[in-house]
Design an enzyme around this catalytic site. Structure first.
Site, mmCIF file in Angstrom:
data_model
loop_
_atom_site.group_PDB
_atom_site.id
_atom_site.type_symbol
_atom_site.label_atom_id
_atom_site.label_comp_id
_atom_site.label_asym_id
_atom_site.label_seq_id
_atom_site.Cartn_x
_atom_site.Cartn_y
_atom_site.Cartn_z
ATOM 1 N N ASP A 1 30.483 45.079 45.348
ATOM 2 C CA ASP A 1 30.398 45.930 46.621
ATOM 3 C C ASP A 1 30.033 47.360 46.421
ATOM 4 O OD1 ASP A 1 30.512 46.469 49.326
ATOM 5 O OD2 ASP A 1 32.879 46.683 49.286
HETATM 6 MG MG LIG Z 1 35.625 50.706 49.345
#
Ligand SMILES: [Mg+2]
Ligand SMILES: Nc1ncnc2c1ncn2[C@@H]1O[C@H](COP(=O)(O)OP(=O)(O)O)[C@@H](O)[C@H]1O
Length: 244
Positions: free
Chosen positions: A174
């Site tokens: 991410d």
């Molecule tokens: Mg974050």
């Protein structure tokens, strides 16, 4: 949260009961399950407003500056249950995995916050909830909010830092702008939930490109204040720092 914790200091780090696990840095004495509840801290806990998905608080005490994060789902599953995950053993609890990963990354000399403690509690049925406490990096802000956002040197440094993580096999699944913090001139990566170490020397290194592609998409969204042409130049500086 249930606070039936049995201290097992023999293991130095782990406290376990039949339904809860607490993993704490031995240099942070006194950590208990209460520490993972924002209301326990009363006025000392402030919700984080920049970046993230709303399950994080800054906690300021005389002894520590910390960030508390509850693990929350995104996407479709969030409608079903925002904070519960299927329990497949404490070993695999997300908070404990991230705690251990932060420790490993720091041992390798990579710029990540210090992990203070991780907690996981089994709920009724097949579910568990998890939370982590990390040291707050003082005066840090998500990189799109840095006053140096238009400086090529900052983008180059971000590229260099990402490369350092990749060289150690860290696949940051991410890698977005809000997971890159800047404090003075130091760049940190945060938020290692679901990240993994890839086997060194593996032929397939497409994960590295996927990390960079993910960041590129995030830059397009989060750095709209920079004109397109300049943004492209700055991105090239990031790639240059990565390739040095
Ligand atoms: Mg974050
Ligand atoms: N160690 C830290 N020091 C300073 N700020 C932090 C730290 N960890 C998180 N934050 C802030 O909290 C936000 C959310 O934290 P993060 O770990 O990314 O969780 P999530 O994205 O899952 O909500 C970050 O974007 C950052 O603004």
């Amino acid at each position: 949260m249930d606070d039936h914790l049995l201290k097992t200091r023999a293991h130095n780090l782990t406290s376990i009961s039949h339904n809860a696990v607490l993993l704490a840095d031995p240099d942070c004495p006194g950590v208990s399950a209460n520490w993972f509840e924002p209301h326990y801290w009363r006025g000392k806990a402030t919700p984080v407003t920049a970046g993230g998905r709303g399950g994080a608080w800054f906690i300021t005490t005389e002894a520590n500056e910390m960030v508390l994060r509850h693990y929350l789902r995104g996407g479709m599953m969030a409608r079903f249950s925002e904070r519960r995950y299927v329990f497949t053993g404490f070993q695999r609890a997300r908070s404990l995995a991230e705690f251990k990963m932060l420790q490993t990354l720091r041992e390798k000399g990579l710029p990540v916050p210090r992990a203070i403690a991780a907690y996981a509690v089994k709920c009724r049925g097949l579910w568990y909830e998890a939370a982590i406490l990390v040291e707050r990096i003082s005066a840090a802000e998500p990189f799109p909010e840095s006053p140096n956002l238009d400086q090529a040197a900052l983008w180059q440094e971000i590229g260099r830092i990402i490369r350092g993580f990749h060289n150690e096999g860290l696949d940051h699944v991410d890698l977005n702008c809000d997971n890159i913090l800047v404090a003075q001139d130091q760049v940190y990566l945060i938020d290692f939930d679901r990240c993994r170490f890839r086997i060194e020397g593996s032929v397939d290194a497409s994960w590295k490109q996927s990390n960079l592609d993910r960041l590129r998409r995030s830059v397009e969204k989060r750095c709209v204040c920079i004109p397109d042409k300049r943004r492209e130049q700055l991105w090239q500086h990031l790639l240059h720092g990565y390739c040095l």
